[in-house]
Design a protein around this motif. Structure first.
Motif, PDB file in Angstrom:
ATOM      1  N   ALA A 178      70.691  50.267  45.068  1.00  0.00           N
ATOM      2  CA  ALA A 178      71.936  51.332  45.574  1.00  0.00           C
ATOM      3  C   ALA A 178      72.697  50.457  46.541  1.00  0.00           C
ATOM      4  O   ALA A 178      74.056  50.466  46.451  1.00  0.00           O
ATOM      5  CB  ALA A 178      71.564  52.453  45.799  1.00  0.00           C
ATOM      6  N   HIS A 179      72.231  49.607  47.306  1.00  0.00           N
ATOM      7  CA  HIS A 179      72.836  48.842  48.558  1.00  0.00           C
ATOM      8  C   HIS A 179      73.823  47.839  47.937  1.00  0.00           C
ATOM      9  O   HIS A 179      74.597  47.647  48.481  1.00  0.00           O
ATOM     10  CB  HIS A 179      71.864  48.274  49.358  1.00  0.00           C
ATOM     11  N   ARG A 180      73.322  47.349  46.594  1.00  0.00           N
ATOM     12  CA  ARG A 180      74.271  46.334  45.964  1.00  0.00           C
ATOM     13  C   ARG A 180      75.510  46.969  45.442  1.00  0.00           C
ATOM     14  O   ARG A 180      76.531  46.271  44.981  1.00  0.00           O
ATOM     15  CB  ARG A 180      73.271  45.496  44.876  1.00  0.00           C
ATOM     16  N   GLY A 181      75.530  48.392  45.041  1.00  0.00           N
ATOM     17  CA  GLY A 181      76.556  48.959  44.255  1.00  0.00           C
ATOM     18  C   GLY A 181      76.725  50.512  44.961  1.00  0.00           C
ATOM     19  O   GLY A 181      76.325  51.369  44.078  1.00  0.00           O
ATOM     20  N   HIS A 239      73.028  50.447  36.109  1.00  0.00           N
ATOM     21  CA  HIS A 239      73.844  49.578  36.982  1.00  0.00           C
ATOM     22  C   HIS A 239      74.157  50.444  38.165  1.00  0.00           C
ATOM     23  O   HIS A 239      74.275  51.592  38.194  1.00  0.00           O
ATOM     24  CB  HIS A 239      75.279  49.491  36.131  1.00  0.00           C
ATOM     25  N   ARG A 240      74.465  49.289  39.215  1.00  0.00           N
ATOM     26  CA  ARG A 240      74.975  49.923  40.423  1.00  0.00           C
ATOM     27  C   ARG A 240      76.288  49.287  40.932  1.00  0.00           C
ATOM     28  O   ARG A 240      76.086  48.062  40.599  1.00  0.00           O
ATOM     29  CB  ARG A 240      73.784  50.083  41.825  1.00  0.00           C
ATOM     30  N   ARG A 241      77.405  49.924  40.890  1.00  0.00           N
ATOM     31  CA  ARG A 241      78.545  49.189  41.091  1.00  0.00           C
ATOM     32  C   ARG A 241      78.995  49.314  42.515  1.00  0.00           C
ATOM     33  O   ARG A 241      79.137  50.110  43.138  1.00  0.00           O
ATOM     34  CB  ARG A 241      79.806  49.961  40.238  1.00  0.00           C
ATOM     35  N   LEU A 242      79.663  47.720  42.841  1.00  0.00           N
ATOM     36  CA  LEU A 242      80.375  47.753  44.004  1.00  0.00           C
ATOM     37  C   LEU A 242      81.917  47.347  43.446  1.00  0.00           C
ATOM     38  O   LEU A 242      81.848  45.948  42.952  1.00  0.00           O
ATOM     39  CB  LEU A 242      79.910  46.599  45.267  1.00  0.00           C
ATOM     40  N   ALA A 243      82.777  48.191  43.440  1.00  0.00           N
ATOM     41  CA  ALA A 243      84.181  47.976  42.724  1.00  0.00           C
ATOM     42  C   ALA A 243      85.096  46.800  43.537  1.00  0.00           C
ATOM     43  O   ALA A 243      85.360  47.045  44.679  1.00  0.00           O
ATOM     44  CB  ALA A 243      84.780  49.304  42.529  1.00  0.00           C
ATOM     45  N   ILE A 252      87.149  44.496  41.002  1.00  0.00           N
ATOM     46  CA  ILE A 252      88.371  44.075  40.294  1.00  0.00           C
ATOM     47  C   ILE A 252      88.501  45.213  39.268  1.00  0.00           C
ATOM     48  O   ILE A 252      87.337  45.925  38.994  1.00  0.00           O
ATOM     49  CB  ILE A 252      87.946  43.046  39.531  1.00  0.00           C
ATOM     50  N   ASP A 253      89.672  46.044  38.969  1.00  0.00           N
ATOM     51  CA  ASP A 253      89.757  46.734  38.239  1.00  0.00           C
ATOM     52  C   ASP A 253      88.953  48.186  38.750  1.00  0.00           C
ATOM     53  O   ASP A 253      88.266  48.801  38.030  1.00  0.00           O
ATOM     54  CB  ASP A 253      89.550  46.918  36.952  1.00  0.00           C
ATOM     55  N   VAL A 254      89.144  48.395  40.121  1.00  0.00           N
ATOM     56  CA  VAL A 254      88.517  49.580  40.923  1.00  0.00           C
ATOM     57  C   VAL A 254      88.486  50.875  40.245  1.00  0.00           C
ATOM     58  O   VAL A 254      87.369  51.410  40.104  1.00  0.00           O
ATOM     59  CB  VAL A 254      88.978  49.858  42.292  1.00  0.00           C
ATOM     60  N   ALA A 255      89.704  51.405  39.561  1.00  0.00           N
ATOM     61  CA  ALA A 255      89.346  52.545  38.851  1.00  0.00           C
ATOM     62  C   ALA A 255      88.970  52.651  37.512  1.00  0.00           C
ATOM     63  O   ALA A 255      88.604  53.783  37.189  1.00  0.00           O
ATOM     64  CB  ALA A 255      90.786  53.081  38.704  1.00  0.00           C
ATOM     65  N   GLY A 256      88.789  51.365  36.899  1.00  0.00           N
ATOM     66  CA  GLY A 256      88.129  51.073  35.636  1.00  0.00           C
ATOM     67  C   GLY A 256      87.112  50.358  35.547  1.00  0.00           C
ATOM     68  O   GLY A 256      86.150  50.666  36.469  1.00  0.00           O
ATOM     69  N   SER A 257      86.640  49.976  34.314  1.00  0.00           N
ATOM     70  CA  SER A 257      85.566  48.993  34.169  1.00  0.00           C
ATOM     71  C   SER A 257      83.993  49.852  34.467  1.00  0.00           C
ATOM     72  O   SER A 257      83.346  49.161  35.452  1.00  0.00           O
ATOM     73  CB  SER A 257      85.606  47.769  34.921  1.00  0.00           C
ATOM     74  N   PRO A 258      83.773  51.084  34.226  1.00  0.00           N
ATOM     75  CA  PRO A 258      82.402  51.546  34.489  1.00  0.00           C
ATOM     76  C   PRO A 258      81.484  50.641  33.858  1.00  0.00           C
ATOM     77  O   PRO A 258      81.698  50.302  32.708  1.00  0.00           O
ATOM     78  CB  PRO A 258      82.641  52.934  34.028  1.00  0.00           C
ATOM     79  N   GLN A 259      80.358  50.917  34.152  1.00  0.00           N
ATOM     80  CA  GLN A 259      79.093  50.033  33.571  1.00  0.00           C
ATOM     81  C   GLN A 259      77.936  50.987  33.459  1.00  0.00           C
ATOM     82  O   GLN A 259      77.859  51.877  34.425  1.00  0.00           O
ATOM     83  CB  GLN A 259      78.793  48.912  34.211  1.00  0.00           C
ATOM     84  N   PRO A 260      76.893  50.698  32.748  1.00  0.00           N
ATOM     85  CA  PRO A 260      76.935  49.733  31.534  1.00  0.00           C
ATOM     86  C   PRO A 260      78.498  49.957  30.542  1.00  0.00           C
ATOM     87  O   PRO A 260      78.766  51.330  30.172  1.00  0.00           O
ATOM     88  CB  PRO A 260      75.730  50.080  30.695  1.00  0.00           C
ATOM     89  N   MET A 261      78.873  48.946  30.148  1.00  0.00           N
ATOM     90  CA  MET A 261      80.035  49.042  29.282  1.00  0.00           C
ATOM     91  C   MET A 261      79.751  48.821  27.832  1.00  0.00           C
ATOM     92  O   MET A 261      79.061  47.901  27.544  1.00  0.00           O
ATOM     93  CB  MET A 261      81.067  47.799  29.739  1.00  0.00           C
ATOM     94  N   SER A 280      91.269  39.748  44.225  1.00  0.00           N
ATOM     95  CA  SER A 280      90.401  40.829  44.605  1.00  0.00           C
ATOM     96  C   SER A 280      91.441  42.061  44.707  1.00  0.00           C
ATOM     97  O   SER A 280      92.423  41.901  45.077  1.00  0.00           O
ATOM     98  CB  SER A 280      89.784  40.812  45.954  1.00  0.00           C
ATOM     99  N   ASP A 281      90.985  43.448  44.279  1.00  0.00           N
ATOM    100  CA  ASP A 281      91.815  44.326  44.493  1.00  0.00           C
ATOM    101  C   ASP A 281      91.271  45.257  45.660  1.00  0.00           C
ATOM    102  O   ASP A 281      91.594  46.525  45.900  1.00  0.00           O
ATOM    103  CB  ASP A 281      91.422  45.255  43.396  1.00  0.00           C
ATOM    104  N   VAL A 282      90.515  44.739  46.495  1.00  0.00           N
ATOM    105  CA  VAL A 282      90.091  45.281  47.822  1.00  0.00           C
ATOM    106  C   VAL A 282      90.089  44.145  48.867  1.00  0.00           C
ATOM    107  O   VAL A 282      90.421  43.105  48.875  1.00  0.00           O
ATOM    108  CB  VAL A 282      88.546  45.652  47.690  1.00  0.00           C
ATOM    109  N   PRO A 283      90.050  44.586  50.126  1.00  0.00           N
ATOM    110  CA  PRO A 283      90.346  43.753  51.371  1.00  0.00           C
ATOM    111  C   PRO A 283      89.301  42.648  51.176  1.00  0.00           C
ATOM    112  O   PRO A 283      87.952  42.602  50.980  1.00  0.00           O
ATOM    113  CB  PRO A 283      89.913  44.675  52.540  1.00  0.00           C
ATOM    114  N   LEU A 284      89.936  41.471  51.619  1.00  0.00           N
ATOM    115  CA  LEU A 284      89.141  40.184  51.516  1.00  0.00           C
ATOM    116  C   LEU A 284      89.386  39.380  52.639  1.00  0.00           C
ATOM    117  O   LEU A 284      90.306  39.355  53.397  1.00  0.00           O
ATOM    118  CB  LEU A 284      89.763  39.328  50.310  1.00  0.00           C
TER     119      LEU A 284
END
Length: 626
Positions: A29-32, A48-52, A54-63, A255-259
């Motif tokens: 869970a820490h990874r996502g 899958h555990r997600r850290l969003a 790119i395409d933060v609102a989309g691209s759910p996994q498993p896809m 990136s769609d998040v702060p970098l």
């Protein structure tokens, strides 16, 4: 960045329990922290555990895409280019991220799609039509992937060992050879695991599991070639180098998040920050860790770069009491990991995560452009060996080395014993020992006679020797760099950055490990890698327009933790307690451990790194095996 886990039955497609896959994924869970997903079908389950990012609102996994399903950890930096190629072939995309590229890429090209990807990744793709599971890992091993064959015939996989440990059928017993490897190298290399039976998919390999067939060995899909040499002047090759560096950095700024970026004040991170500033319309966010011990502190240099490029700069200090981090590090790494700079790396990741979700690092340039001091020593030693006939060199240098007194306390110029003994060996053996932590002689004293004999001649250095002798290379420097890229880079450097960044939910990106940049670096003549005592010569020369000389040409300090001083001061008691650990005493001699700690405490010898190894091994054994 994400965590992935799952199960596949190569034999009979037995039902897969969703909750079992969920437990494996939740261990990551820490990874996502941004989302979770599980998908199961007869004989297969993907988690899958997600850290969003790119395409933060989309691209759910498993896809899913038709009969294809993927769970994926990483970033495909050139996904827009690959996406355009696939659209030209008729592919229709439902999302804006990079994950879907893997599904359409598999459908169009199969395993050959890997050649088109520029990124860091580990993924598992299930093809229901072909009844197979395809596991793949990126070229350099930036992203990890562990797998194991279980007693029920299934293959379990996970980003980290803790994902596999969540499966009740995993039998936990320590691998004695992995302990020897760890004591020799300071990390458990990618071709073994502390838990017997668990394997790591090697960098630049894929594993195709097909129903009805036994589990095959992984297949290599990329390698780095040091046999070719680039032609051109230093000015022309330097210009090409900067252009490749610039492109590698800019690819990783999507990136769609702060970098932001890690900034140590050394050449590599400073170069990355300079090129980020060139490409950015706003201030680059930079993070620096310093030390209370002045000889290890680079904050002043980092601050100079921050001022030069007007970055939004933050810094923090690591002190001896950061030893309290050891339990968090043990949990983050699962296996023992003795690179003490992990303490500082964890802290700089923690600092960066307060303001950004993605951070660019300067890792990889030392391996790519020959920046380590040991490369210069290796090249010099090989020239000296060549002055004497092969049969004479071992006798002459061996005799001189045995007679020369050992003087760890003396100035470096007077500490010739190690060099003389190295010259008595062949180049590959000598280099293998130079990259290690605890020497074979010290390990032989530490292990009990029974434990040493049980290794049946296995030594941590053997993999290095074999890799260097078989390397696609032209000279000694090529072979040393190639071996480090195969073993040290994924086993130590990239493991350190992945685990510490993922422990705080931060994505770290390594532009200096762009594979196209590495392929170019491997062609550089030796004189453009090492010249006049300077490693990374061409890189430094090419960056003179960006960085001041006191950054480029000052002695390399390295991102290290002053662990030796700690074990003579506030942590001396911790070192002394090692000789009473029941877990260590199953394999190591108590008197030998006590003597090691006392010699270090009194300054008779330098054993800080070995003591740190024993501390980390003790904690990991307790965590994994009780």
């Amino acid at each position: 960045m994400c965590g992935i886990a799952g199960l596949f039955h190569p034999g009979t497609p037995k039902p897969v329990e969703r909750l079992r896959v969920l437990a494996m994924a939740d261990a990551l869970a820490h990874r996502g922290p941004d989302g979770a997903g599980v998908w199961t079908a007869p004989g297969v389950g993907l988690g899958h555990r997600r850290l969003a990012i790119i395409d933060v609102a989309g691209s759910p996994q498993p896809m899913h895409n038709g009969d294809l399903t993927v769970t994926y950890n990483g970033e495909i930096y050139n996904f827009a280019e690959v996406r355009a190629d696939l659209q030209a072939l008729g592919a229709r995309f439902a999302t804006d991220g990079d994950t879907e590229v893997l599904l359409h890429g598999w459908r169009a090209w199969g395993p050959a799609m890997l050649d088109r990807l520029n990124g860091m990744f580990a993924f598992a793709l299930h093809d229901a039509g072909r009844q197979c599971l395809f596991l793949a890992r990126d070229r350099l091993g930036v992203k990890p992937l562990h797998y194991v064959e279980l007693s029920d015939g299934s293959v379990a996989f996970a980003s980290e060992l803790k994902g596999l440990l969540a499966h009740p059928l995993l039998r936990r017993s320590p691998d004695a050879r992995a302990i020897e490897d760890f004591m020799g190298l300071g990390y458990v290399p990618d071709d073994t695991c502390l838990v017997a039976g668990v394997r790591k998919l090697p960098a630049a390999h894929f594993l195709l599991l097909e129903r009805g067939r036994p589990v095959p060995p992984p297949r290599r899909w990329w390698d780095l070639d040091f046999t070719r040499r680039a032609r051109g002047s230093a000015a022309d090759l330097g210009a090409e180098l900067v252009d490749r560096l610039r492109r590698a950095v800019r690819l990783r700024m999507v990136s769609d998040v702060p970098l932001g970026a890690f900034l140590s004040g050394g050449v590599d991170s400073s170069a990355v920050v300079a090129l980020m500033a060139e490409a950015s319309s706003g201030a680059v966010r930079t993070s620096t860790i310093g030390f209370e011990e002045a000889g290890h502190d680079e904050r002043a240099y980092a601050a100079a770069i921050a001022r030069r490029y007007h970055t939004d700069h933050r810094e923090r200090t690591v002190a001896a009491d950061d030893f309290a981090l050891i339990d968090r590090l043990t949990a983050a790494f699962d296996e023992p990991f003795a690179d003490a700079s992990a303490l500082a790396t964890f802290r700089v990741c923690e600092l960066a995560r307060e303001t950004v979700t993605v951070a660019l690092s300067g890792d990889g340039a030392d391996e790519a452009f020959a920046g380590y001091r040991r490369y210069r020593f290796q090249a010099t030693e090989e020239r000296v060996r060549s002055m004497l006939p092969g049969s004479l060199a071992p006798r002459v240098f061996g005799a001189a080395g045995r007679l020369y007194p050992k003087a760890d306390w003396a100035p470096r110029a007077l500490r010739a014993k190690t060099t003389l003994l190295a010259l008595a060996d062949d180049g590959a053996t000598a280099y293998a020992r130079s990259v290690g932590v605890t020497t074979p002689a010290v390990r032989a004293r530490l292990f009990t006679p029974a434990a040493w004999a049980a290794l049946d001649g296995h030594r941590a250095e053997h993999r290095y020797v074999a890799t260097m002798r078989d390397a696609p290379a032209r000279d000694a420097l090529d072979r040393a760099q190639y071996a480090d890229l195969r073993h040290w880079l994924p086993g130590d450097i990239l493991t350190k950055v992945d685990r510490t960044s993922m422990a705080v939910g931060l994505e770290a990106r390594e532009p200096l490990l762009d594979y196209k940049l590495l392929e170019f670096a491997a062609t550089l003549p030796v004189a453009m890698r090492i010249r006049r005592g300077h490693g990374k010569w061409l890189m430094k020369k090419a960056m003179e327009r960006y960085l001041p000389r006191d950054i480029l040409y000052r002695p390399k300090m390295g991102f290290v933790t002053p662990i030796g001083a700690w074990f003579r001061g506030p942590l001396a008691g911790e070192a002394g307690a090692l000789a009473r650990s029941p877990r260590l005493l199953e394999r190591f001699d108590a008197h030998a451990i006590a003597a090691l700690a006392e010699d270090h405490r009194t300054g008779r010898a330098e054993h800080g790194r070995t003591l740190w190894q024993l501390v980390m091994l003790d904690r990991s054994l307790a965590r994994l095996f009780g």
